[in-house]
Design a protein around this motif. Structure first.
Motif, PDB file in Angstrom:
ATOM      1  N   THR A   1       0.878  -1.096   0.325  1.00 14.34           N
ATOM      2  CA  THR A   1       0.288   0.294   0.151  1.00 14.34           C
ATOM      3  C   THR A   1       1.216   1.516   0.057  1.00 14.34           C
ATOM      4  O   THR A   1       0.166   2.083  -0.313  1.00 14.34           O
ATOM      5  CB  THR A   1      -0.796   0.249   1.233  1.00 14.34           C
ATOM      6  OG1 THR A   1      -1.802  -1.417   0.981  1.00 14.34           O
ATOM      7  CG2 THR A   1      -2.055   1.080   0.767  1.00 14.34           C
TER       8      THR A   1
ATOM      9  N   MET B   1      -5.877  -2.970  -6.319  1.00 16.45           N
ATOM     10  CA  MET B   1      -5.349  -1.869  -6.094  1.00 16.45           C
ATOM     11  C   MET B   1      -5.391  -1.567  -6.872  1.00 16.45           C
ATOM     12  O   MET B   1      -5.476   0.368  -6.610  1.00 16.45           O
ATOM     13  CB  MET B   1      -4.547  -1.767  -4.854  1.00 16.45           C
ATOM     14  CG  MET B   1      -5.120  -2.363  -3.360  1.00 16.45           C
ATOM     15  SD  MET B   1      -3.565  -2.330  -2.382  1.00 16.45           S
ATOM     16  CE  MET B   1      -3.398  -0.169  -1.638  1.00 16.45           C
TER      17      MET B   1
ATOM     18  N   ALA C   1      -5.008   5.396   1.548  1.00 13.93           N
ATOM     19  CA  ALA C   1      -5.828   4.573   0.350  1.00 13.93           C
ATOM     20  C   ALA C   1      -7.024   4.528   0.689  1.00 13.93           C
ATOM     21  O   ALA C   1      -7.815   4.161  -0.236  1.00 13.93           O
ATOM     22  CB  ALA C   1      -4.909   3.278   0.589  1.00 13.93           C
TER      23      ALA C   1
ATOM     24  N   VAL D   1      -8.779   0.857  -1.247  1.00 10.28           N
ATOM     25  CA  VAL D   1      -9.077  -0.160   0.000  1.00 10.28           C
ATOM     26  C   VAL D   1     -10.453  -0.134   0.679  1.00 10.28           C
ATOM     27  O   VAL D   1     -10.943   1.596   0.150  1.00 10.28           O
ATOM     28  CB  VAL D   1      -7.522   0.029   0.690  1.00 10.28           C
ATOM     29  CG1 VAL D   1      -5.796  -0.472   0.409  1.00 10.28           C
ATOM     30  CG2 VAL D   1      -7.396   1.025   1.573  1.00 10.28           C
TER      31      VAL D   1
ATOM     32  N   ILE E   1      -2.072   4.125   4.648  1.00 13.86           N
ATOM     33  CA  ILE E   1      -3.045   3.227   4.307  1.00 13.86           C
ATOM     34  C   ILE E   1      -4.005   3.871   4.711  1.00 13.86           C
ATOM     35  O   ILE E   1      -5.813   3.395   3.891  1.00 13.86           O
ATOM     36  CB  ILE E   1      -2.608   2.172   5.596  1.00 13.86           C
ATOM     37  CG1 ILE E   1      -1.745   0.872   5.086  1.00 13.86           C
ATOM     38  CG2 ILE E   1      -4.417   1.431   5.761  1.00 13.86           C
ATOM     39  CD1 ILE E   1      -1.716   0.341   6.658  1.00 13.86           C
TER      40      ILE E   1
END
Length: 331
Positions: A63, A123, A97, A103, A94
């Motif tokens: 990520t 992703m 994302a 995600v 994270i």
């Protein structure tokens, strides 16, 4: 020219598309090992230290790498998953994302678990903004895999037991950055709707990072040149097929090497230079029957048979020096 002198011509070039006598199959240019080195060098340049340092990859690490490689905005950490704390590796990435839709919301992210193939593919498809395309193909996971395949993202990215390897994870991001295939819309015909795909001139590596790839033979460095009597360069430079680029990688040992290079399109500076093992052949000049811009013909003294090789794009070395012309009579 005295015929009792031992005279050799070494032909080096990308156009010689075969494994030459006396060299192992690994001398093919480039082979899988060469490609892995090239991709690793590009990723190291883009991401710096802290990524892809072990043989396996976690969900958190991938990520973080994807967010930075694709130049997506990363703010600070915000609490989004119960198992992602501020001290969790790549916690800010994270959070970003999730905000960017790469995600999906969930109770837990499992940041330290091995990266699954399907998760990584989803992703990168989301990073490109093609989740609608994946949904049309059937959704997660097969719809995303089909979309990724149509976008040319899965070359050299196999399914692996126990999570994706570092090499596969790097390659997936590299494919994302170098893909030139775009989904340009949906059209209708008598069979229904279908998606249109087109090739573009500029990939994301260039549009996001100003890096463009080229390849060829190193014809000069700051310290040496194939051109007889050429003046040494005053600044760190590398010359590929006669075109000069600024470069900190000006090792004189690169002279004559086949290389893939990534240079900054704005500054013309070589940022990543990856040499490959040359394909080389040496022949006694007395055995040569034809040598011109495109063809080398000679009689192989071992087999007694005539051989013909294409020499376009090659450098001809005669008695340790480059031959400016490929006209047989002149040498």
């Amino acid at each position: 020219m005295k015929m009792n002198l031992f005279r050799k011509i070494a032909v080096l070039g990308l156009a010689l598309l075969f494994v030459l006598p006396g060299l192992p199959a690994g001398a093919e240019t480039p082979n899988e090992s060469d490609r892995s080195r090239e991709i690793a060098a590009v990723m190291d340049y883009l991401l710096g230290d802290g990524y892809f340092v072990s043989e396996s990859v976690t969900r958190a690490e991938f990520t973080g790498a994807l967010m930075h490689a694709f130049a997506l905005h990363v703010d600070g950490y915000t609490s989004a998953f119960s198992d992602v704390k501020e001290e969790t590796p790549y916690a800010a990435e994270i959070s970003a994302a999730l905000a960017a839709g790469l995600v999906s919301p969930a109770e837990q992210f499992e940041p330290l678990q091995p990266l699954e193939y399907e998760h990584a593919v989803k992703m990168v498809v989301h990073a490109l903004g093609y989740e609608a395309l994946a949904a049309e193909y059937g959704g997660y996971p097969q719809g995303y895999i089909k979309a990724a395949r149509n976008l040319d993202l899965l070359d050299r990215v196999p399914r692996e037991d126990g999570g994706m390897s570092t090499d596969s994870a790097r390659t997936l991001i590299y494919n994302l950055l170098t893909s030139t295939i775009r989904c340009t819309g949906v059209s209708k015909d008598e069979d229904g709707d279908y998606f249109r795909f087109e090739k573009t001139d500029i990939n994301y590596l260039e549009s996001l990072h100003n890096l463009r790839q080229t390849e060829g033979i190193v014809t000069a460095t700051q310290y040496n040149s194939y051109r007889p009597g050429a003046a040494l360069m005053s600044q760190p430079c590398i010359e590929i097929d006669g075109i000069s680029y600024q470069s900190a990688q000006s090792d004189p040992a690169l002279l004559g090497s086949n290389v893939r290079m990534y240079y900054n399109v704005n500054t013309k500076r070589a940022e990543v230079v990856v040499p490959f093992r040359n394909r080389e052949i040496e022949v006694d000049l007395r055995d040569v029957s034809r040598l011109d811009l495109n063809t080398l013909q000679y009689n192989d003294p071992v087999s007694g048979r005539g051989k013909t090789y294409q020499t376009g794009g090659s450098i001809i070395i005669y008695n340790g020096r480059a031959v400016d012309t490929l006209d047989f009579e002149s040498v």
